[in-house]
Design an enzyme around this catalytic site. Structure first.
Site: not given
Lengths: 229, 229
Positions: B11, B13-15, B17
């Site tokens: 996603d 929104v996840s750094p 990731a």
């Protein structure tokens, strides 16, 4: 080049801390560092930081079991889950064990090496996270102390010392030091680089840590593992 | 040797990731693998697993800021914290962005490569985690789509598709697949080895992952980074 000081804050209740402990002990002679073993209390860190154990989320607990098995095998640490991990970690806990280990740290602090502190920590870890044995009773800690290389009378003295106010305060203070480094769990590794502390949480930042202190990461088994089981 | 299939559930929104995404994309031509990009919804994973964002524990949030900076520098990913990370992560979220990216996955699924899906994901990540720009408005996603290599009319079609029930269901289903692999957060990397899936959470198990799939870990920048900014 002056040796880098690396502090390892740990609690034997944490299996991840054991992995980090073994890896850093192996790197004592590989990296230009002074490893300082800092026995602390995970429960105190969780309380102070408002964190909760990862095991409280079921999927995280399931994952951690597998993750630990894979890491332990890869890192050559003979980790085995206790038959009742919840009771071992949250019921019985590690307070008396960490006081005993802190007593060893206290007793040995004038020596120029902390080999006995390393040995005792490992012997207690082996009990809780390898052979599924108690770490709360005096007899259990006594056995670990003997295996680590202390004499019977020294072990007696350590058990007394473990119940002294000085050692209780010492453990509290070390835990507070970890919290002051913004710990929210253990292990916490603090690298002192150019007078500045850099904190790394967990046992999965060795490659980054090596980069930060100007050393090379050679995997988790750079030499012969120091573990003897 | 048949190519290993590695799925990356992520996603934007996840750094963390993003870091994992860049490293795995770099390894496409280094490891004998088929990387499958699987856009999913972190909020859905957290809800299903009863987990909460690590940012909810203040010390963990503080640590993550530093950890991300160090990792991003070491991994050569131009990550910058947004000016209001709480609003960006928990207020605005990533639902419309992940639907848009899922629309790209849907549109491109017949092709023999997912380069456009990779490009769009990266362009959206650059907005939220590098240049502090919106990722919720159609105009923002449109801009990311154009930069990724789509034409204006294709971007129009993608924005329509992103609001279709099919794409909404598709995103839900991919999120559920991650949950079925016992995800409690994202990124989740699932390696299919000898018909058995092995799940790795986060962006700090590449060395172990390499060991599991019989490949070599050569650090986070094995080739030239594919990132162009």
């Amino acid at each position: 080049m002056s040796r880098k000081v690396i502090e390892l804050f740990y609690d034997v209740v944490s299996p991840y801390a054991w992995l980090g402990f073994e890896v850093l002990c192996r790197y004592r002679n590989v990296w230009n560092m002074d490893l300082k073993l800092r026995p602390a209390l995970l429960g105190g860190v969780l309380l102070a930081s408002g964190n909760r154990s990862p095991v409280m989320v079921p999927n995280k607990g399931l994952y951690m079991m597998k993750d630990l098995n894979q890491l332990a095998s890869y890192m050559n640490v003979p980790l085995q889950h206790p038959s009742d991990p919840i009771e071992v970690m949250f019921g019985k806990g590690s307070l008396s064990a960490m006081r005993f280990i802190t007593a060893v740290a206290e007793k040995e602090k004038e020596k120029d090496n902390d080999r006995l502190l390393e040995n005792v920590s490992r012997e207690v870890w082996k009990r809780i996270w390898s052979t599924d044995q108690d770490i709360c009773e005096p007899a259990s800690l006594s056995e670990a102390g003997l295996k680590a290389g202390f004499s019977s009378s020294e072990v007696e003295e350590l058990l007394r010392l473990a119940n002294s106010q000085a050692v209780k305060d010492n453990l509290k203070q070390t835990t507070q030091e970890a919290v002051n480094y913004e710990a929210f769990g253990l292990p916490l590794v603090v690298c002192h680089v150019d007078g500045k502390p850099q904190a790394f949480f967990g046992s999965d930042r060795f490659e980054l840590m090596a980069h930060c202190i100007g050393e090379k990461w050679l995997g988790p088994q750079p030499d012969k593992p120091t573990l003897n089981l």
